[in-house]
Enzyme design. Structure first.
Site, mmCIF file in Angstrom:
data_model
loop_
_atom_site.group_PDB
_atom_site.id
_atom_site.type_symbol
_atom_site.label_atom_id
_atom_site.label_comp_id
_atom_site.label_asym_id
_atom_site.label_seq_id
_atom_site.Cartn_x
_atom_site.Cartn_y
_atom_site.Cartn_z
ATOM 1 N N HIS A 178 0.693 -1.326 0.110
ATOM 2 C CA HIS A 178 -0.127 0.128 0.039
ATOM 3 C C HIS A 178 0.929 1.240 0.176
ATOM 4 C CE1 HIS A 178 -3.218 -2.575 2.213
ATOM 5 N NE2 HIS A 178 -3.762 -2.274 1.095
ATOM 6 N N ARG A 239 -8.068 -11.803 6.122
ATOM 7 C CA ARG A 239 -6.694 -12.107 6.563
ATOM 8 C C ARG A 239 -6.823 -11.941 8.038
ATOM 9 N NH1 ARG A 239 -3.816 -8.280 1.992
ATOM 10 N NH2 ARG A 239 -5.625 -8.418 0.974
#
Ligand code: ADP
Length: 396
Positions: A178, A239
């Site tokens: 990211h 996740r």
């Protein structure tokens, strides 16, 4: 100048065409099922959606160019109006510390990093080669990496405390992801605070389907929550984020399943979905919690506490902070979570104004009047950042 931004996966390709004078998106869309059929969703002068045969990425790019230049659906009259293409690349390993203009060596190095991102990098390489073959070698292709922003981390942030030989042999280390989003919102935050990024310590919280937090010190990544893969750090949609690694061995023995299967479980069946048993989507969890579902509430509590821990840890690492930034789907849209994260951190100089926190816009300050450390909400824009990097490199 018009710049095309491409995010290519193994069987999909997203695109946006930017007018760099206004930074407006002129057209955007998605090619899906590349190699197994093909479907184009396009939004330009008018919307278009249909099955179109796309045997490979080059066919998909041809389709995109055709739609962008179509009199009925397009926004330009000739492919030559596209000055450059910016590609989002997930993994640049230790090779790339910034965006680069593509040449043969760059393509080879991205391919080498495929071992670290087998689901993403091969599709990107195919996308770049397809653009070169369809648009010709004279149109510059630029690559922008999710990992490169984090290459400034000190060794103590990126070396895992396992035998050092695994770093030397296999390059196992924290890479972080990211990066384009953290870089974009940290720069925007500095702009909003009227300060130079070099003077600021910021914690940026990218909270989406995948989530990560970054300690941005003086405009550079200093530490980040995602690790060798995007599985590390915060609990996410499906996740797990960080868990005791001994769980892998224990479940493997108890259920007689392989480590690879357990890693798949940690990637696909954990996080908000695993805790709540309801959904990976924060909106569903939020609704269920409001209706009294205890496990949905527990998922929210665990997420908020995890974010809070990182803010505390990164403030300690950087020797204090000037701002916390919330971004991405959850960070930009859920006022309750932001309040839950910040409340209790007043001793650090943070504080939220509930009324300001319930606004909606691209960038706003939600801090209470007496807060010395600012809380900001900033809509991320990774595609624009890629277009800006591309423009800068092409012009330099
Ligand atoms: P991705 O990581 O796929 O880019 P996004 O940044 O789009 O994901 O974030 C997706 C997450 O944001 C989902 O959990 C979704 O529920 C959440 N989200 C999106 N809109 C809202 C909203 N209005 N309120 C709360 N959560 C939202």
């Amino acid at each position: 100048m018009y710049i095309l931004v491409i995010n290519a996966g193994s069987s999909s390709l997203k695109y946006q065409l930017f007018d760099m004078t206004t930074h407006d998106v002129m057209a955007k869309g998605l090619c899906e099922r590349i190699g197994i059929g093909g479907r184009l969703k396009h939004n330009g002068k008018a919307k278009f959606e249909a099955d179109i045969d796309m045997p490979d990425h080059a066919a998909a790019i041809k389709c995109v160019i055709e739609k962008l230049t179509s009199p009925d659906y397009g926004v330009i009259s000739d492919m030559k109006e596209i000055s450059a293409v910016g590609h989002r690349i997930v993994h640049g390993g230790e090779y790339f510390t910034e965006a680069k203009i593509v040449d043969d060596e760059v393509i080879d190095l991205i391919s080498e990093c495929s071992a670290l991102a087998p689901l993403h990098n091969p599709g990107s390489v195919t996308g770049i080669k397809a653009c070169i073959s369809v648009m010709g070698p004279s149109v510059p292709q630029v690559v922008v990496f999710d990992t490169s922003f984090h290459q400034t981390m000190p060794m103590r942030s990126y070396i895992f405390p396992i035998p050092y030989k695994y770093y030397e042999q296999y390059k196992i280390r924290r890479y972080g992801f990211h990066g384009t989003s953290h870089r974009y919102v940290a720069a925007k935050a500095a702009e909003m605070l009227g300060k130079c990024a070099k003077e600021l310590n910021i914690v940026t919280c990218h909270l989406g389907n995948g989530s990560s937090i970054c300690a941005v010190k003086g405009g550079k990544s200093y530490d980040t929550s995602m690790g060798f893969t995007p599985l590390d750090g915060l609990p996410m949609g499906t996740r797990s984020g960080s868990v005791d690694p001994a769980i892998v061995g224990f479940i493997g023995t108890a259920e007689n399943i392989s480590a690879a299967d357990i890693v798949t479980m940690l990637n696909k069946e954990s996080g908000l979905l695993g805790i709540s048993g309801i959904s990976s989507d924060f909106r569903d969890i939020y609704t269920a919690a409001n209706e009294g579902n205890k496990r949905a509430q527990l998922a929210i509590d665990i997420l908020a506490q995890s974010i809070k821990k990182y803010i505390g840890a990164y403030a300690a690492e950087m020797g204090g902070i000037d701002a916390v930034v919330f971004t991405a789907g959850i960070g930009e849209n859920n006022a309750m979570l932001r309040e839950k994260v910040i409340s209790g951190l007043e001793y650090m100089g943070l504080g939220i104004d509930s009324k300001k926190n319930n606004q909606h816009s691209d960038a706003f300050d939600i801090s209470s009047a007496d807060a010395e450390v600012k809380s900001l909400v900033i809509a991320t824009n990774e595609e624009l950042m890629i277009a800006l990097d591309t423009e800068r490199l092409v012009n330099s």
